[in-house]
Design an enzyme around this catalytic site. Structure first.
Site, mmCIF file in Angstrom:
data_model
loop_
_atom_site.group_PDB
_atom_site.id
_atom_site.type_symbol
_atom_site.label_atom_id
_atom_site.label_comp_id
_atom_site.label_asym_id
_atom_site.label_seq_id
_atom_site.Cartn_x
_atom_site.Cartn_y
_atom_site.Cartn_z
ATOM 1 N N VAL A 250 0.855 -1.195 0.000
ATOM 2 C CA VAL A 250 0.000 0.000 0.000
ATOM 3 C C VAL A 250 0.881 1.231 0.000
ATOM 4 O O VAL A 250 1.671 1.442 0.927
ATOM 5 C CB VAL A 250 -0.930 0.023 1.239
ATOM 6 C CG1 VAL A 250 -2.101 0.946 0.993
ATOM 7 C CG2 VAL A 250 -1.404 -1.369 1.580
ATOM 8 N N THR A 292 -9.010 4.334 -3.074
ATOM 9 C CA THR A 292 -7.809 4.873 -2.449
ATOM 10 C C THR A 292 -7.044 3.810 -1.666
ATOM 11 O O THR A 292 -6.036 4.113 -1.039
ATOM 12 C CB THR A 292 -8.156 6.049 -1.516
ATOM 13 O OG1 THR A 292 -9.301 5.687 -0.754
ATOM 14 C CG2 THR A 292 -8.443 7.300 -2.315
ATOM 15 N N GLY A 293 -7.555 2.589 -1.658
ATOM 16 C CA GLY A 293 -6.799 1.503 -1.027
ATOM 17 C C GLY A 293 -7.298 1.085 0.343
ATOM 18 O O GLY A 293 -6.537 0.509 1.118
ATOM 19 N N LYS A 294 -8.559 1.340 0.641
ATOM 20 C CA LYS A 294 -9.099 0.969 1.960
ATOM 21 C C LYS A 294 -9.119 -0.545 2.133
ATOM 22 O O LYS A 294 -8.679 -1.076 3.151
ATOM 23 C CB LYS A 294 -10.510 1.555 2.147
ATOM 24 C CG LYS A 294 -10.517 3.080 2.104
ATOM 25 C CD LYS A 294 -11.871 3.667 2.352
ATOM 26 C CE LYS A 294 -12.857 3.366 1.241
ATOM 27 N NZ LYS A 294 -12.489 4.000 -0.046
ATOM 28 N N LEU A 296 -7.392 -2.660 0.496
ATOM 29 C CA LEU A 296 -6.005 -3.118 0.475
ATOM 30 C C LEU A 296 -5.364 -2.955 1.854
ATOM 31 O O LEU A 296 -4.648 -3.832 2.332
ATOM 32 C CB LEU A 296 -5.248 -2.291 -0.571
ATOM 33 C CG LEU A 296 -3.984 -2.888 -1.141
ATOM 34 C CD1 LEU A 296 -4.301 -4.165 -1.885
ATOM 35 C CD2 LEU A 296 -3.311 -1.891 -2.072
ATOM 36 N N HIS A 508 -5.066 28.538 -32.057
ATOM 37 C CA HIS A 508 -5.725 28.688 -30.755
ATOM 38 C C HIS A 508 -4.871 28.027 -29.655
ATOM 39 O O HIS A 508 -4.547 28.656 -28.645
ATOM 40 C CB HIS A 508 -7.118 28.036 -30.839
ATOM 41 C CG HIS A 508 -7.889 28.045 -29.561
ATOM 42 N ND1 HIS A 508 -9.037 28.782 -29.385
ATOM 43 C CD2 HIS A 508 -7.702 27.382 -28.395
ATOM 44 C CE1 HIS A 508 -9.509 28.576 -28.174
ATOM 45 N NE2 HIS A 508 -8.712 27.714 -27.546
ATOM 46 N N GLU A 509 -4.479 26.765 -29.887
ATOM 47 C CA GLU A 509 -3.704 26.045 -28.866
ATOM 48 C C GLU A 509 -2.318 26.668 -28.680
ATOM 49 O O GLU A 509 -1.839 26.774 -27.555
ATOM 50 C CB GLU A 509 -3.564 24.563 -29.230
ATOM 51 C CG GLU A 509 -4.889 23.787 -29.309
ATOM 52 C CD GLU A 509 -5.741 23.902 -28.065
ATOM 53 O OE1 GLU A 509 -5.208 24.178 -26.973
ATOM 54 O OE2 GLU A 509 -6.974 23.743 -28.171
HETATM 55 N N1 LIG Z 1 -2.473 3.271 -2.062
HETATM 56 C C1 LIG Z 1 -2.444 2.275 -2.932
HETATM 57 N N2 LIG Z 1 -1.313 1.604 -3.164
HETATM 58 C C2 LIG Z 1 -1.263 0.602 -4.061
HETATM 59 N N3 LIG Z 1 -2.324 0.185 -4.758
HETATM 60 C C3 LIG Z 1 -3.497 0.800 -4.575
HETATM 61 C C4 LIG Z 1 -3.615 1.868 -3.659
HETATM 62 N N4 LIG Z 1 -4.895 2.295 -3.678
HETATM 63 C C5 LIG Z 1 -5.535 1.514 -4.560
HETATM 64 N N5 LIG Z 1 -4.716 0.627 -5.110
HETATM 65 C C6 LIG Z 1 -5.062 -0.369 -6.141
HETATM 66 O O1 LIG Z 1 -6.424 -0.202 -6.456
HETATM 67 C C7 LIG Z 1 -7.161 -1.359 -6.128
HETATM 68 C C8 LIG Z 1 -8.496 -0.996 -5.533
HETATM 69 O O2 LIG Z 1 -8.304 -0.427 -4.301
HETATM 70 P P1 LIG Z 1 -9.216 -0.782 -3.044
HETATM 71 O O3 LIG Z 1 -10.253 -1.765 -3.421
HETATM 72 O O4 LIG Z 1 -8.366 -1.097 -1.896
HETATM 73 O O5 LIG Z 1 -9.891 0.606 -2.853
HETATM 74 P P2 LIG Z 1 -11.058 0.985 -1.846
HETATM 75 O O6 LIG Z 1 -10.643 2.255 -1.225
HETATM 76 O O7 LIG Z 1 -11.361 -0.141 -0.984
HETATM 77 O O8 LIG Z 1 -12.197 1.263 -2.883
HETATM 78 P P3 LIG Z 1 -13.771 1.227 -2.635
HETATM 79 O O9 LIG Z 1 -14.080 2.356 -1.717
HETATM 80 O O10 LIG Z 1 -14.266 1.445 -4.022
HETATM 81 O O11 LIG Z 1 -14.052 -0.116 -2.088
HETATM 82 C C9 LIG Z 1 -6.302 -2.129 -5.177
HETATM 83 O O12 LIG Z 1 -6.544 -3.494 -5.274
HETATM 84 C C10 LIG Z 1 -4.908 -1.783 -5.615
HETATM 85 O O13 LIG Z 1 -4.531 -2.614 -6.666
HETATM 86 ZN ZN LIG Z 2 -8.710 26.983 -25.548
#
Ligand SMILES: Nc1ncnc2c1ncn2[C@@H]1O[C@H](COP(=O)(O)OP(=O)(O)OP(=O)(O)O)[C@@H](O)[C@H]1O
Ligand SMILES: [Zn+2]
Length: 682
Positions: A250, A292-294, A296, A508-509
């Protein structure tokens, strides 16, 4: 950005008849195919069955004793003894004639045998091939055939005996008649046996298939969940050992990891904590945006402590049936307690523990929450069970759940900052082949607001793109490509843009890019492109050096100036009459900044440091004063942009031409062009 305000999306229209044909043609092929298959099948099957048979055999086959008919007997007699029946009246009373005490076999071979006998021998014999049996008939036919004849059709056998009498078959022909009769019977038996065998085989196959079907039904997670739902209350709970997931996996959420470290210590050695009288929270709530990895992190807690991990999703408990959700919770906790120390993880806690008490959509949610609360209250803090809940909406949780003694510790899992994003990108890049020139930090800087899951997806998409393009490694190009794809939608290479529009877009760009390049407080340029993507015809992307926690007045003004660059360029190059609608989102952006400067950031001298949240409720004078200030800011910005573009007209032209040639230019290439050097031909 050159936005496309009124592009007609190309639509594919297919005449209905085409659709119908498209559906019918595969169907007909399928039908004709299956027909030919079944024909083949018949072609194969028929010779197998008919091989040894002849006309007579087919007739004799019908002579199974149970269905013996007078007409058929006549045919039989006729075929065996031609001319014998001619001119004679056929008796139609043979079935009802008196029952003889002896069968014709008994008569002939003087073999007395009890009726209805059935031996293993006879069964095995039945399996022998017809030809073998025919050969044998001469020698063992008496006892063997009799076995069948006498099985349970004694009356028919006797009737046959009688029949010979009524038919007045001469002595000399009687043996031939009997042999013929026996042969027919044997062949009929062989055929019946074959049919029975194949029936038995089919039944066996069907049974095995059924068993497989049931097994598959139970194994399939989706179906098994449904299955459990309907069968009710004894859902199985299996822990998952999370040895392979640790805090190492993580990235970019250091604070959350630190907070959870003590939970790991507790799980590793619950007694140590009890001895000191320390009290750990029963429940930990992980709060943060999706991806965000909760999950995980929760897995990593179990993995670090090397304890079982029980996963449940809140929505699993949300049942239409009374008591099912509550019973699942009971099962989960019972299993977990039996295997303590362990971690129970409840994802989407808000969908089981939300404040929706009387909702008709979730009739039994109250019951489920109560069960969860009861379970959490029901075990002691040192029992070694840690419940980790995750939610994106902590405010939606039932208050009873976040009371002390339940989910009383909150850990925030935010979106990663630029450092975190770099770490996450590096982590996932290390799982693929990437070129040494790849700089994860540049991608991290351009992906403000991306979650861990989104960054993982970005790397994955880049790897896919590289594979599709036949590259051996992922380069910055693929990473930039997938970033743009996620941010702005897929490229629209198929759109045909005429040269005039392309030229306008290029100027423009380039206008945006020139302002960004020559304005001190503007963000550095990352890329300029005239490749249509999503709803835009082109864009210039800028990279903040860091995540900006605060922005200065000069930085905000620079952002406004860069936004103005596009329209200013159109006006200067093509004239006031030829300005386009492509600058609308640029103006939205600039106006938003100016408005916030005046009403929220206290950056207008005239209106002072007061904030004006609901402008609709203000006095007309204040409202017009605010509008006036915003307008001045925008006008000044426009003028500054004009000044810069006029000063750097040559560079502007060079850059637009380079864009027309190369479509996309990165930061280095833009710099080369603006320094008046020649771009290497790509
Ligand atoms: N901080 C992190 N570091 C590494 N990998 C990450 C991280 N955050 C997310 N991931 C990747 O994204 C995948 C999905 O993240 P995860 O299911 O943990 O998120 P979550 O916060 O539980 O999402 P939700 O709220 O949708 O359940 C993980 O399996 C991992 O592969
Ligand atoms: Zn523009």
């Amino acid at each position: 950005m050159f936005s496309l305000s009124s592009t007609v999306q190309p639509q594919v229209t297919v005449p209905l008849s085409h659709l119908i044909n498209a559906f019918q043609s595969p169907k007909t092929t399928f039908i004709s195919l299956s027909a030919s298959v079944s024909q083949n099948h018949h072609r194969d099957a028929v010779p197998e069955r008919e091989a040894p048979s002849s006309e007579a055999v087919v007739n004799l086959r019908d002579l199974g004793l149970s269905e013996l008919k007078v007409g058929q007997i006549d045919q039989l007699v006729d075929s065996l003894l031609p001319g014998f029946c001619k001119g004679k009246n056929v008796s139609s009373h043979w079935h009802t004639s008196h029952v003889s005490a002896q069968s014709f076999f008994e008569n002939k071979y003087v073999f007395i045998q009890a009726r209805s006998f059935k031996t293993l021998k006879s069964r095995t014999r039945r399996l022998q091939s017809t030809s073998e049996r025919l050969a044998e008939t001469q020698h063992i036919a008496p006892s063997f055939v009799k076995g069948f004849l006498l099985r349970d059709r004694g009356t028919d056998v006797e009737s046959l005996d009688k029949l010979m009498k009524t038919k007045n078959i001469p002595e000399a022909h009687q043996d031939a008649f009997k042999t013929g009769f026996a042969e027919g019977f044997l062949k009929a038996q062989a055929l019946t046996q074959k049919t029975n065998d194949s029936l038995r085989r089919t039944r066996l196959i069907l049974f095995v298939l059924l068993l497989f079907g049931i097994y598959g039904l139970l194994k399939n997670p989706f179906l098994s969940v449904r299955f459990r739902t309907t069968t009710g209350l004894d859902s199985a709970v299996d822990p998952v050992q999370m040895k392979n997931v640790t805090f190492e996996h993580v990235k970019g959420v250091e604070e959350a990891k630190q907070e959870l470290q003590e939970v790991v210590e507790f799980l590793k050695n619950p007694q140590k904590f009890t001895v000191l009288g320390g009290k750990l929270p029963k429940g930990i709530l992980l709060v943060g945006p999706p991806g965000t990895g909760k999950t995980l992190l929760a897995r990593a807690v179990a993995g670090e402590a090397d304890v079982p991990f029980y996963y449940a999703s809140g929505s699993e408990f949300d049942e239409m049936f009374v008591g099912v959700g509550a019973s699942r919770i009971r099962n989960l906790f019972r299993e977990a307690k039996a295997n303590a120390p362990c971690v129970i993880f409840i994802d989407e806690l808000d969908s089981v523990g939300g404040k929706r008490i009387e909702s008709p959509m979730h009739p039994y949610s109250r019951q489920t929450i109560n069960q969860l609360l009861a379970e959490m209250d029901g075990f002691k803090p040192n029992e070694g069970v840690i419940i980790i809940g995750a939610t994106n909406f902590p405010e939606a949780l039932d208050n009873a759940l976040i009371r002390p003694g339940r989910f009383d510790m909150q850990v925030t899992v935010p979106r990663p900052d630029v450092k975190g994003r770099t770490e996450i990108l590096k982590w996932y890049l290390n799982k693929i082949k990437f070129d040494q020139s790849v700089d994860p930090e540049i991608i991290a800087r351009g992906t403000v607001g991306f979650s861990g899951a989104e960054l993982e997806n970005l790397v994955n998409q880049a790897a896919l793109k590289a594979a599709v393009d036949g590259k051996e490694m992922v380069t910055m190009k693929e990473l930039e490509f997938s970033k743009d794809k996620i941010l702005m939608g897929p490229e629209r290479r198929s759109v045909e843009i005429d040269n005039k529009n392309k030229t306008i877009t290029a100027y423009h760009e380039s206008g945006h890019a020139i302002i960004a390049y020559y304005t001190k407080d503007a963000m550095p340029i990352n890329k300029a492109t005239i490749m249509p993507r999503g709803p835009t015809l082109g864009h210039v992307s800028l990279l903040p050096e860091n995540d900006r926690w605060n922005e200065t007045r000069a930085q905000l003004l620079a952002q406004m100036d860069v936004s103005m660059g596009g329209r200013v360029a159109e006006e200067l190059i093509f004239g006031t009459d030829h300005i386009t609608t492509g600058a609308s989102s640029d103006f939205d952006n600039a106006t938003k900044i100016a408005k916030r400067m005046v009403t929220r950031f206290g950056m207008s001298e005239k209106l002072g440091v007061m904030t004006y949240s609901d402008t609709g409720k203000l006095s007309p004078e204040t409202q017009s004063a605010i509008e006036q200030e915003i307008r001045i800011l925008l006008r000044d910005s426009y003028e500054r942009a004009k000044h810069i573009l006029k000063t750097h007209a040559k560079e502007h032209k060079n850059l637009a031409e380079a864009l027309l040639t190369y479509e996309t230019l990165d930061a280095k290439e833009i710099q080369i062009v603006l320094e008046g050097k020649k771009l290497e031909v790509r």
